[in-house]
Design a protein around this motif. Structure first.
Motif: not given
Lengths: 212, 446
Positions: A3-5, A7-8, A10-12, A14, B415, B422, B426
Motif C-alpha cells: 500500500l505504501k508504494y 499510495s505514491i 495513486f496520489s500522482i 489522481g 485522491v 503517504l 511511510w
C-alpha cells in the motif's frame, strides 16, 4: 504491491486526473446581467472600470460596467487598474450583503485587456451618451479652439461637438489654435456650470500633440 | 433581562450542536455555520414574535452568531473524543501513531481525553486573561499583524522549513543505520508537502456542485480525505484489538503540573500565532510550540495540540474585530451576519462581548460534558464492534462529502486519501499535508 508504494502511484495519478478534469471545466465568460445564475461557480467577467477603492486591509473593490449592467469585483490584493480600463476578472460568484460580486482570490486573475489610454472615444460618442463615461478616464482626439489661462476648447474633426479641457499651463502646453491633440483626461460633470468637461489633474493624465 | 436569557439559551443550543458535530467525524463546525448562514433569513422570520418583546432583527442575527461561536467552542472539546477512540491502528504494524491513539492502546484513552480537554480549557482561560495583551500586540499600537503581513512570504517559508527539517521519521528502504534514513525521511516530508501543494493548486479550480444546494469549498473533501479517512482506513486494515480502558482520577505530580502549564502556555501562544498566519494549522502550531520547548513526550504533545486548537478557535473570533479578517468558516459566517466594529480602543465592541460570553460559557459547559462523554466512551470502547464503527464512520463522512460537494467532491476526497496515506504508511508527520494550503498561499505572496 504494498500500500505504501501504491499510495505514491495513486496520489500522482489522481492529481493528473484532477488536473485533466479542471482543464475540461474552465470558467466561462458571462454577461453581467446573468451573474446571479452562477452563484458559487467560477466565472469570467469583462467590463470597463467605473469605480475602484482599496480597503484598509489592502483588498480592492472594483466596479465594472458592461452593456449598462454593473457588478462589483472583490480582489485579494491591489491591482494596477485605472478608471476607464477594460478588464477581465476570473473568480467565484458570491452574494455579499444582498449584492452579487465576483470574488477574485489573487490579483493575478484580474487582467487589463485594454488600458483606457488606448481606447479612443470620439467626442460625438461622449456627447451622445455622457452618463456612460462620467467620472471615467477617457482618451479623446480633437483640435484646439479658443485658449484661456487654464482651459481650452477642443472640437472634433467635423466641428460638430466641442468640450472644455482643463489643463495646467505650467506643466502642459503651450498649445496653439488648430493644433491636433490626444487628450488623456477624466470626463467629469461640472455642476456649477451645468456642463461636462475633461480634467487633466492626475499623474495618469496627459495631453499629446499629434506628430510630436 | 430577556436578551441575556436568550444568549444563555443559544449558548446551550450551540453546545449541544457542538457535541453532535464534535462526535460525528467529518461533520465540521464550518458546515453548520454555512447552513445557518443560508437559513438566517428564515430563522429571523421564525423568531419574529420576539419583536413584540423589544428584541430587534439585529439582535436575532447576533444570537445566531452566539450560537455559531458556542458550536465552534463545543466542537473543539468534543472533537477530542472520536479522534482519541476512533481510527487507532495496530501499533505493532503502523509506523505513524498519533499520541492519543498510543495512549488508547495502552488502555489510557480516558487519560488522553482528560489531558486534551484540560489543555483546551487551559488555553481558553489563558487567552481570556491575555485578551488585552493579544489585542494590543496584534492590533494597535504594536501592529504585529501588519508587520507580519509585510514579510508574510518569509514567515511562511520559515514555517515550511521548520516543519520539514524537524521531521524525525526514518525511511529505512535502503539502509537501516546511519544518517541515510533520517535524510530520506526529510526528503519524503518535502515530497508530501510539494505533492499536497500541487493538489491544492489543482482543486481550487474545480467546479463543485452540492446536490442539496449547500456548496462547500473544495477544502472540505480535501481535508477530510487527507486527515480523516487515512487514519480510519489504516485502523480498518490493521484491525486493532482495543484493550480494556482504565478509568481513574488523573493526578499530576509537581513536575507534570509544571510541564502541563508550560504546554498550555506555549500551545496557546502558538495557537494565536498560527491564527494570524494564513495556511497554517493547529499541527503547525504544535510543531512550533514543541520545537520551542524541546519536548517530545506524548502526553505533553496531546496537551499542546489541544491548547493550540482551542487558542486558534478563540483568537480567530477576537481577530475578526481586531484585524477585521475572517480566518475560519465560522468567522466568515459571523462576519456576514453581524456588524463588525473594529476594536480600536480599550472598550471592547458590544458584539464581541456577546461572543466572548458564548466562548467562555460554552467552554465551561463543554469541559464537564466532554469529560463525562469521554468516560462513557472509555467504558464501552473495548466491547464495541470497532471495525463496524470505523466502517459506519467512513460511510458517514463519504455521504457528507457527497451532500456538500457532489461527485467531484468524492473524486477529490479519494485522491486526498491517497495523499493522506503517504505519511501514515511511510511514518512521517501528517502535518506536511498542509502544503495543500501553504504552497498556494506562498505563491500568492510571491
Amino acid at each position: 504491491m504494498q500500500l505504501k508504494y501504491l499510495s505514491i502511484i495513486f496520489s500522482i495519478a489522481g492529481i493528473l486526473l484532477l488536473y485533466f478534469l479542471s482543464t475540461l471545466s474552465q470558467p466561462t465568460i458571462i454577461d453581467l446581467n446573468e451573474i446571479q445564475k452562477y452563484e458559487g461557480k467560477q466565472v469570467i467577467v469583462e467590463g470597463i472600470v467605473t469605480e475602484s477603492y482599496t480597503t484598509k486591509y489592502e483588498s480592492q473593490i472594483i466596479t465594472i460596467e458592461n452593456n449598462n449592467f454593473s457588478t462589483k469585483i472583490f480582489v485579494e490584493g491591489e491591482t494596477d487598474i485605472d478608471y476607464g480600463d477594460k478588464i477581465q476578472a476570473t473568480g467565484e460568484v458570491q452574494a455579499y450583503k444582498g449584492e452579487w460580486e465576483v470574488v477574485v482570490n489573487n490579483k493575478r486573475f484580474v487582467k487589463i485587456l485594454q488600458k483606457w489610454q488606448n481606447i479612443t472615444i470620439p467626442l460625438k460618442q461622449l456627447a451622445e451618451t455622457p452618463e456612460k463615461y462620467e467620472d471615467l478616464n477617457v482618451n479623446v482626439t480633437g483640435f484646439v479652439d479658443t485658449i484661456f489661462d487654464t482651459y481650452f476648447y477642443l472640437y472634433d474633426s467635423e466641428e460638430e461637438y466641442s468640450i472644455i479641457v482643463v489643463y495646467n499651463p505650467f506643466t502642459q502646453g503651450p498649445f496653439t489654435a488648430g493644433q491636433k491633440l490626444y487628450v488623456n483626461a477624466k470626463f467629469v460633470f461640472d455642476s456649477e456650470n451645468f456642463r461636462y468637461k475633461l480634467e487633466t489633474g492626475d499623474d495618469a493624465h496627459n495631453i499629446f500633440v499629434a506628430g510630436d | 433581562m430577556l436578551d441575556l436569557l436568550l444568549i444563555l439559551l443559544f449558548v446551550l443550543l450551540g453546545v449541544i450542536t457542538g457535541i453532535a458535530t464534535g462526535l460525528l467525524p467529518g461533520l465540521h463546525v464550518n458546515n453548520v455555520a454555512l447552513i445557518f448562514l443560508s437559513l438566517s433569513g428564515s430563522i429571523v422570520a421564525g423568531l419574529s414574535f420576539l419583536f413584540n418583546y423589544g428584541i430587534t432583527e439585529q439582535f436575532i442575527l447576533v444570537l445566531i452568531c452566539v450560537y455559531i461561536t458556542a458550536v465552534a467552542t463545543s466542537h473543539v472539546f468534543h472533537d477530542i473524543i472520536p479522534s482519541t477512540f476512533l481510527g487507532a491502528p495496530e501499533e505493532e504494524t503502523a509506523l505513524s501513531v498519533l499520541p492519543a491513539h498510543s495512549l488508547l492502546m495502552e488502555g489510557k484513552g480516558y487519560e488522553a481525553v482528560y489531558l486534551a480537554v484540560t489543555g483546551s480549557f487551559g488555553a481558553i482561560l489563558f487567552c481570556l486573561i491575555a485578551i488585552y495583551l493579544i489585542r494590543f500586540v496584534v492590533g494597535s499600537p504594536l501592529f504585529l499583524y501588519a508587520s507580519i503581513r509585510g514579510i508574510m512570504l518569509w514567515v511562511l517559508i520559515a514555517v515550511t522549513l521548520l516543519m520539514i527539517t524537524t521531521e524525525k521519521g526514518r525511511i529505512e528502504i535502503f539502509r537501516k543505520k546511519g544518517i541515510t534514513p533520517s535524510i530520506l525521511g526529510i526528503l519524503f516530508a518535502a515530497f508530501i508537502f510539494i505533492i499536497s501543494g500541487i493538489f491544492g493548486l489543482v482543486i481550487f479550480n474545480l467546479p463543485l456542485d452540492s446536490p442539496i444546494g449547500l456548496s462547500s469549498p473544495a477544502l472540505f473533501p480535501a481535508l477530510a480525505g487527507m486527515f480523516g479517512t487515512p487514519t480510519l482506513l489504516t485502523s480498518l486494515f490493521t484491525n486493532p484489538k482495543i484493550p480494556l480502558q482504565v478509568i481513574e482520577k488523573i493526578r499530576f505530580d509537581k513536575k507534570a503540573k509544571k510541564s502541563s502549564l508550560l504546554s498550555v502556555i506555549t500551545g496557546s501562544i502558538a495557537g494565536v500565532l498560527v491564527s494570524i498566519i494564513p495556511g497554517t494549522s493547529s499541527s503547525t502550531g504544535t510543531i512550533i510550540a514543541m520545537t520551542v520547548r524541546g519536548e517530545s513526550d506524548k502526553k505533553q504533545t496531546i496537551i499542546t495540540l489541544a491548547a493550540v486548537n482551542a487558542a486558534c478557535a478563540f483568537s480567530v473570533t477576537i481577530f475578526l474585530f481586531v484585524i477585521l479578517r475572517a480566518r475560519s468558516g465560522a468567522t466568515i459566517a459571523i462576519g456576514e451576519l453581524m456588524a463588525l466594529e473594529e476594536w480600536a480602543d480599550i472598550m471592547m465592541p458590544t458584539n464581541l462581548t456577546y461572543l466572548l460570553i458564548a466562548m467562555l460559557l460554552g467552554a465551561m459547559l463543554s469541559y464537564f460534558l466532554s469529560l463525562k462523554i469521554g468516560k462513557i466512551f472509555a467504558k464501552h470502547v473495548s466491547n464495541l464492534p470497532y471495525s463496524l464503527i470505523v466502517k459506519i464512520t467512513l460511510t458517514f463522512v463519504t455521504i457528507l462529502v457527497f451532500l456538500f460537494t457532489g461527485l467531484m467532491g468524492l473524486v477529490i476526497m479519494l485522491v486526498a486519501t491517497f495523499i493522506g496515506l503517504l505519511p501514515v504508511q511511510w511514518g512521517v508527520r501528517r502535518s506536511h499535508c498542509m502544503g495543500i494550503l501553504m504552497i498556494p498561499i506562498i505563491l500568492y505572496f510571491l
